[in-house]
Each structure stands twice: as C-alpha cells, then as structure tokens.
Design an enzyme around this catalytic site. Structure first.
Site, PDB file in Angstrom:
ATOM      1  CB  ILE A 108      -0.989  -0.020   1.284  1.00 20.74           C
ATOM      2  CG1 ILE A 108      -1.916   1.168   0.997  1.00 20.74           C
ATOM      3  CG2 ILE A 108      -0.110   0.130   2.567  1.00 20.74           C
ATOM      4  CD1 ILE A 108      -3.045   0.990   2.103  1.00 20.74           C
ATOM      5  CB  VAL A 139       4.506   1.005   3.872  1.00 20.71           C
ATOM      6  CG1 VAL A 139       4.241   2.483   3.795  1.00 20.71           C
ATOM      7  CG2 VAL A 139       3.699   0.490   5.162  1.00 20.71           C
ATOM      8  CE  LYS A 140       3.924   0.854  -4.698  1.00 22.67           C
ATOM      9  NZ  LYS A 140       3.210   0.602  -6.107  1.00 22.67           N
ATOM     10  CB  VAL A 141       8.605   4.960   0.837  1.00 26.83           C
ATOM     11  CG1 VAL A 141       9.358   6.028   0.955  1.00 26.83           C
ATOM     12  CG2 VAL A 141       8.001   4.540   2.223  1.00 26.83           C
TER      13      VAL A 141
END
Length: 359
Positions: A108, A139-141
């Site tokens: 996400i 977690v997409k960064v």
C-alpha cells in the site's frame, strides 16, 4: 501455466499489480491465482484504486455507510484501501508463512503528495503499518531524495518497505545504501533483522517511452534502453550483495532488498506484450504485472531463462551508446521521477474525486 511456474523456479516472483474488492475472498480471482502458483504477492497504487472504486459495486455499502457517518471522501478512500489491503494480506498469509517470509507481500502506498517530505512520509507509513497490522504488509515509499531518510528510518523500525518510482541506477544504489543503513541501526539496537523485507521498484517501460521519441526512427537503440537500464540496476544489486557490508548483514539474518521490475506492460503496440517480462527474468527479483500482462505471459511468454546474471557489462555498453548520440539518461530519469510523482498525485486526487462522485 508452465511458463509462469518456470519463472518462479528461475528465482523471480510474479506479483499482481492490481486489486479490487471483487477479486478478494474465497474462490475469487486472487485466491485462484495464489492456489495455481501464478502470483506470489500484490502491489497497489492510487491509479489502481481509482479504477477499482469506479468499476466495482462491492464498495458501495462501505462508502455509503462512511458517508452517512460524515466521513470526507479522502478519509473514505483510505478506509477502502486499508480494508482491501488487509484482506489481501490475509489471503497471502499462508504463502508468507510457508515460504519463510520470502513471498506473500501486499503493498500500500503512502500519500504521494508526501514524496518530497521525509517526516510526513515516515509518519504516515508508521500509521499504515499500525492500522493494517499484518507482517506481510509492505508500505510503498517513493524513492525520491527525501525518501531516502524515510527508508532508513522505517527499516530501522522493522517496517517492510517497497521503494517505488526508481528510474536511475544511481538512485537505486542510494536506496540500497539507505536500506542497509536501516538494518545496521536495527543490529546496533539489538533488534532482529530476519523479518524485515524490502523491494526496490525499478520502473521499466516508461524509460523507453521517454527515450525512444528522442531517437531517429529505426535507430538501433530504440526499445533497448529500458531493459539495459534495468539490467544495469541488477548488476548494481549483485555487486551490493557481494560486498563485505552486505555479507555482514546477511550473517545476522538480513533479507536482500530484491529489485522489483515495475511498469512492465508494453506501451508501444509494435512491441511484444511480454517483452519486459521475458527479458528481465533472473534470480532474487520480482516482476509486478497487471492482469493483461499476466494473461499474455501465461498464453505465449518465452521459456524463462536468466537474462540478468552477468549482463551488466553489455548493459553498460548499451547505455554508453546513448550518451554518444547526445541523450543524457540522467536528465531523462530525473524528469521521469518528477513526472511519476505528479502522476501518482493526480491519480490519488482522481481516486478521491471518484469516491466523492459515488456518494
């Protein structure tokens, strides 16, 4: 089926680059792919959720209930995304366990408007990690310069990170350094390393989409730069794994930050629709594909062979030829990063507007 199974045996995991609520649940599309051994993880982004909310009536009840409670469209969108991602994590949970945490991750993305704000990225990533509360969440960064410190901080926290929007080999090296620094901080704090996973999402087709129009029609470098750029990134990855620094971390149980090939559906209709899958198979990698590319690979993908190991020198030679014709790949990838962030922000805003229209 044979082709997809052979890709996994070659060391590459196929992840689905799509999600919608009708895909989730027992007997639905996603579970069928997992059971068939065709996908080993899932990625999402604002564009995917914008399309999902617009097309899938299974969101209507949740959206309506939250709206009746006075929730704003932006908050409703986050609630929808978190619900779907949590369900997908649960569907991949058995694969995550049985593969000893190698497979089964679901991604996400943080709000892309935070791409150039380190502190905001860290704060939201921590909130998402806590709200979903699943060990196989990523977690997409965004891998912007501001994202580097966020990657280090989140890895040090023990949060799985999917670094997205990578276009240049130089930035990929900086991301691998940020990842290793986060693991080193965990080791210094006496924290375990073995459960912290990360991938570096290196975008492929957009590079050809940017470079090819700059080349004369029929030029030998057309349709070759994206693959060469990805192979050069893989070469940097293998060099990093062989380093004394990484070997020390691996000795403490650290998982490598696998390259993930993103944007692998072909945009040019003259190209084979499985090009960016066939040409980027190799050990310790991930390729995330939408439904139509998955169908194409299943139907007529090439027999998988390792196209990455040892391909670094040839890739470097190809990229050097680009400079010889006056094209600055560094400038191209810088533009692609800026455009990528802008597109993600626009897609997120579109998703919010889609929710608002459905109220």
């Amino acid at each position: 089926m044979g082709t997809i199974a052979d890709i996994e045996r070659a060391g590459q995991a196929i992840w689905l680059d799509s999600i919608k609520r009708s895909y989730l649940g027992d007997g639905a599309y996603l579970q069928g792919l997992i059971d068939a051994g065709e996908v080993y993880g899932l990625t999402s982004n604002p564009s995917i959720f914008a399309a999902a909310v617009a097309d899938d009536t299974m969101y209507d009840d949740q959206v309506g209930q939250l709206a009746a409670e006075g929730a704003e469209p932006r908050d409703i969108l986050w609630a929808v995304m978190i619900a779907d991602i949590t369900t997908a994590c649960d569907q991949f949970a058995e694969l995550y366990r049985s593969s000893d945490r190698r497979h089964g991750y679901v991604s996400i993305e943080v709000d892309p408007s935070h791409a150039f704000d380190t502190d905001a990225t860290i704060a939201q990533a921590r909130r998402l990690w806590g709200e979903v509360d699943r060990p196989n969440l990523m977690v997409k960064v965004p891998g912007t310069e501001a994202g580097l410190a966020a990657i280090t901080a989140l890895i040090a926290d023990g949060i799985n990170v999917n670094v997205t929007l990578l276009f240049s080999v130089e930035r990929h090296r900086a991301v691998m350094d940020a990842h290793a620094t986060g693991l080193e901080r965990r080791r210094e704090a006496g924290q375990p390393l073995d459960h912290v996973a990360s991938v570096a999402s290196f975008f492929v087709s957009r590079v050809d989409g940017k470079v090819d129009p700059l080349l004369p029609e029929g030029h030998e470098l057309r349709h070759r730069i994206a693959i060469a750029n990805a192979r050069a990134a893989y070469d940097a990855f293998t060099t990093h794994l062989a380093s004394e620094r990484w070997q020390s971390l691996a000795g403490h149980g650290a998982q490598p930050q696998r390259p993930l090939w993103a944007s692998t559906s072909t945009k040019d209709p003259s190209l084979p629709d499985t090009l960016y899958v066939d040409e980027l198979v190799g050990p310790d990698t991930v390729n995330t594909v939408p439904e139509q590319t998955l169908d194409a690979v299943r139907d007529h993908g090439a027999a998988p062979t390792d196209k990455l190991s040892g391909a670094g020198p040839q890739a470097a030679s190809t990229l050097a030829m680009l400079a010889d014709v006056g094209i600055d790949l560094g400038q191209v990838t810088k533009e692609l990063e800026t455009e990528g962030v802008e597109k993600f922000i626009a897609s997120f805003d579109e998703a919010v507007e889609t929710v608002a229209r459905n109220l």
